[in-house]
Design a protein around this motif. Structure first.
Motif, mmCIF file in Angstrom:
data_model
loop_
_atom_site.group_PDB
_atom_site.id
_atom_site.type_symbol
_atom_site.label_atom_id
_atom_site.label_comp_id
_atom_site.label_asym_id
_atom_site.label_seq_id
_atom_site.Cartn_x
_atom_site.Cartn_y
_atom_site.Cartn_z
ATOM 1 N N ARG A 244 4.843 5.262 7.900
ATOM 2 C CA ARG A 244 3.698 5.014 7.001
ATOM 3 C C ARG A 244 3.322 3.537 6.965
ATOM 4 N NH1 ARG A 244 0.273 7.425 3.669
ATOM 5 N NH2 ARG A 244 0.756 5.611 2.578
ATOM 6 N N VAL A 245 4.322 2.652 6.960
ATOM 7 C CA VAL A 245 4.037 1.208 6.952
ATOM 8 C C VAL A 245 3.310 0.823 8.238
ATOM 9 C CG1 VAL A 245 5.096 -1.094 7.043
ATOM 10 C CG2 VAL A 245 5.890 0.575 5.356
ATOM 11 N N GLU A 246 3.770 1.338 9.364
ATOM 12 C CA GLU A 246 3.107 1.030 10.641
ATOM 13 C C GLU A 246 1.688 1.580 10.669
ATOM 14 O OE1 GLU A 246 2.164 -0.508 14.266
ATOM 15 O OE2 GLU A 246 3.740 -1.078 12.874
ATOM 16 N N GLN A 247 1.471 2.783 10.122
ATOM 17 C CA GLN A 247 0.111 3.337 10.043
ATOM 18 C C GLN A 247 -0.800 2.446 9.202
ATOM 19 O OE1 GLN A 247 0.903 7.211 8.385
ATOM 20 N NE2 GLN A 247 0.977 8.213 10.394
ATOM 21 N N GLU A 248 -0.299 1.979 8.082
ATOM 22 C CA GLU A 248 -1.104 1.098 7.223
ATOM 23 C C GLU A 248 -1.374 -0.237 7.895
ATOM 24 O OE1 GLU A 248 -2.850 1.800 4.700
ATOM 25 O OE2 GLU A 248 -2.036 3.802 4.429
ATOM 26 N N ARG A 249 -0.384 -0.765 8.610
ATOM 27 C CA ARG A 249 -0.584 -2.020 9.346
ATOM 28 C C ARG A 249 -1.695 -1.856 10.379
ATOM 29 N NH1 ARG A 249 -0.064 -5.007 13.545
ATOM 30 N NH2 ARG A 249 0.713 -3.436 14.940
ATOM 31 N N GLU A 250 -1.626 -0.769 11.120
ATOM 32 C CA GLU A 250 -2.665 -0.485 12.121
ATOM 33 C C GLU A 250 -4.033 -0.320 11.465
ATOM 34 O OE1 GLU A 250 -2.712 -0.225 15.557
ATOM 35 O OE2 GLU A 250 -0.727 -1.152 15.426
ATOM 36 N N ASN A 251 -4.066 0.363 10.333
ATOM 37 C CA ASN A 251 -5.312 0.552 9.607
ATOM 38 C C ASN A 251 -5.897 -0.797 9.181
ATOM 39 O OD1 ASN A 251 -7.381 2.065 8.210
ATOM 40 N ND2 ASN A 251 -6.303 1.547 6.325
ATOM 41 N N LEU A 252 -5.048 -1.675 8.656
ATOM 42 C CA LEU A 252 -5.507 -2.996 8.238
ATOM 43 C C LEU A 252 -6.062 -3.794 9.422
ATOM 44 C CD1 LEU A 252 -2.607 -3.885 5.793
ATOM 45 C CD2 LEU A 252 -5.008 -3.520 5.161
ATOM 46 N N VAL A 253 -5.393 -3.701 10.565
ATOM 47 C CA VAL A 253 -5.840 -4.438 11.755
ATOM 48 C C VAL A 253 -7.169 -3.901 12.270
ATOM 49 C CG1 VAL A 253 -5.330 -4.869 14.190
ATOM 50 C CG2 VAL A 253 -3.535 -5.150 12.467
ATOM 51 N N HIS A 254 -7.287 -2.584 12.395
ATOM 52 C CA HIS A 254 -8.459 -1.994 13.033
ATOM 53 C C HIS A 254 -9.666 -1.857 12.126
ATOM 54 C CE1 HIS A 254 -6.397 -1.367 16.748
ATOM 55 N NE2 HIS A 254 -5.411 -0.757 16.116
ATOM 56 N N ILE B 79 0.839 -1.204 0.000
ATOM 57 C CA ILE B 79 0.000 0.000 0.000
ATOM 58 C C ILE B 79 0.870 1.249 0.000
ATOM 59 C CG2 ILE B 79 -1.639 1.364 1.378
ATOM 60 C CD1 ILE B 79 -2.828 -1.381 2.286
ATOM 61 N N VAL B 80 1.906 1.260 0.849
ATOM 62 C CA VAL B 80 2.805 2.420 0.899
ATOM 63 C C VAL B 80 3.504 2.588 -0.447
ATOM 64 C CG1 VAL B 80 4.899 3.345 1.965
ATOM 65 C CG2 VAL B 80 3.086 2.360 3.397
ATOM 66 N N ASN B 81 3.959 1.506 -1.054
ATOM 67 C CA ASN B 81 4.610 1.592 -2.366
ATOM 68 C C ASN B 81 3.655 2.154 -3.403
ATOM 69 O OD1 ASN B 81 6.932 0.475 -1.319
ATOM 70 N ND2 ASN B 81 6.491 -1.578 -2.070
ATOM 71 N N GLY C 167 4.092 6.161 -5.181
ATOM 72 C CA GLY C 167 4.373 6.370 -6.597
ATOM 73 C C GLY C 167 5.854 6.573 -6.813
ATOM 74 N N ASN C 168 6.198 7.663 -7.461
ATOM 75 C CA ASN C 168 7.612 7.975 -7.698
ATOM 76 C C ASN C 168 8.179 8.896 -6.622
ATOM 77 O OD1 ASN C 168 7.778 6.446 -10.030
ATOM 78 N ND2 ASN C 168 6.988 8.111 -11.294
ATOM 79 N N GLY C 169 7.371 9.224 -5.625
ATOM 80 C CA GLY C 169 7.843 10.100 -4.554
ATOM 81 C C GLY C 169 8.890 9.413 -3.698
ATOM 82 N N HIS C 170 9.705 10.200 -3.061
ATOM 83 C CA HIS C 170 10.779 9.653 -2.236
ATOM 84 C C HIS C 170 10.467 9.895 -0.770
ATOM 85 C CE1 HIS C 170 13.248 8.908 -5.742
ATOM 86 N NE2 HIS C 170 12.878 10.100 -6.183
ATOM 87 N N MET C 171 10.626 8.868 0.043
ATOM 88 C CA MET C 171 10.457 8.970 1.489
ATOM 89 C C MET C 171 11.755 8.534 2.141
ATOM 90 S SD MET C 171 6.782 7.375 2.535
ATOM 91 C CE MET C 171 6.280 6.426 1.124
ATOM 92 N N ASN C 172 12.115 9.211 3.218
ATOM 93 C CA ASN C 172 13.277 8.734 3.956
ATOM 94 C C ASN C 172 12.868 7.498 4.753
ATOM 95 O OD1 ASN C 172 12.320 9.455 6.610
ATOM 96 N ND2 ASN C 172 12.893 11.568 6.191
ATOM 97 N N HIS C 173 13.849 6.801 5.293
ATOM 98 C CA HIS C 173 13.605 5.524 5.981
ATOM 99 C C HIS C 173 12.618 5.679 7.140
ATOM 100 C CE1 HIS C 173 14.342 1.487 7.411
ATOM 101 N NE2 HIS C 173 14.595 1.981 8.612
ATOM 102 N N GLY C 174 12.791 6.706 7.951
ATOM 103 C CA GLY C 174 11.913 6.918 9.105
ATOM 104 C C GLY C 174 10.483 7.202 8.699
#
Length: 107
Positions: free
Chosen positions: A85-95, A67-69, A73-80
């Protein structure tokens, strides 16, 4: 029968009703078969009639990453930022998981 044994050894399962082979790579254990049946990928029973976990954590994280990927799109995110964002999506999927995948069914 060798093909079925090979498929099972690779993690695929055969839906008992229409005999379609399915493979789950990411997301929850809810499968909507092309025949329209909804079942649990772990045990093959009708969806939400068993006591199996709704997901495995590694598949859930794979789905959150996908989902984050997709959204990045072609935008750049730093590691943090990406990890957050991955943790937010994981939480969203769970809840917010109801196992209804209506959008997938319409494809």
């Amino acid at each position: 029968m060798d093909i079925l044994r090979l498929a099972r050894s690779e993690g695929c399962m055969r839906y008992f009703s229409c005999r379609t082979m399915v493979e789950l790579n990411t997301g929850c254990n809810h499968i909507t078969c092309r025949c329209g049946a909804e079942f649990c990928y772990v045990c093959g029973e009708e969806w939400k009639t068993c006591d199996c976990e709704q997901w495995h954590e590694d598949r859930l994280l794979d789905r959150a990453n996908a989902i984050v990927n997709r959204d990045a799109g072609n935008g750049h995110m730093n590691h943090g930022e990406r990890a957050q964002r991955v943790e937010q999506e994981r939480e969203n999927l769970v809840h917010n998981h109801e196992g209804t995948h209506d959008r997938w069914r319409s494809r």
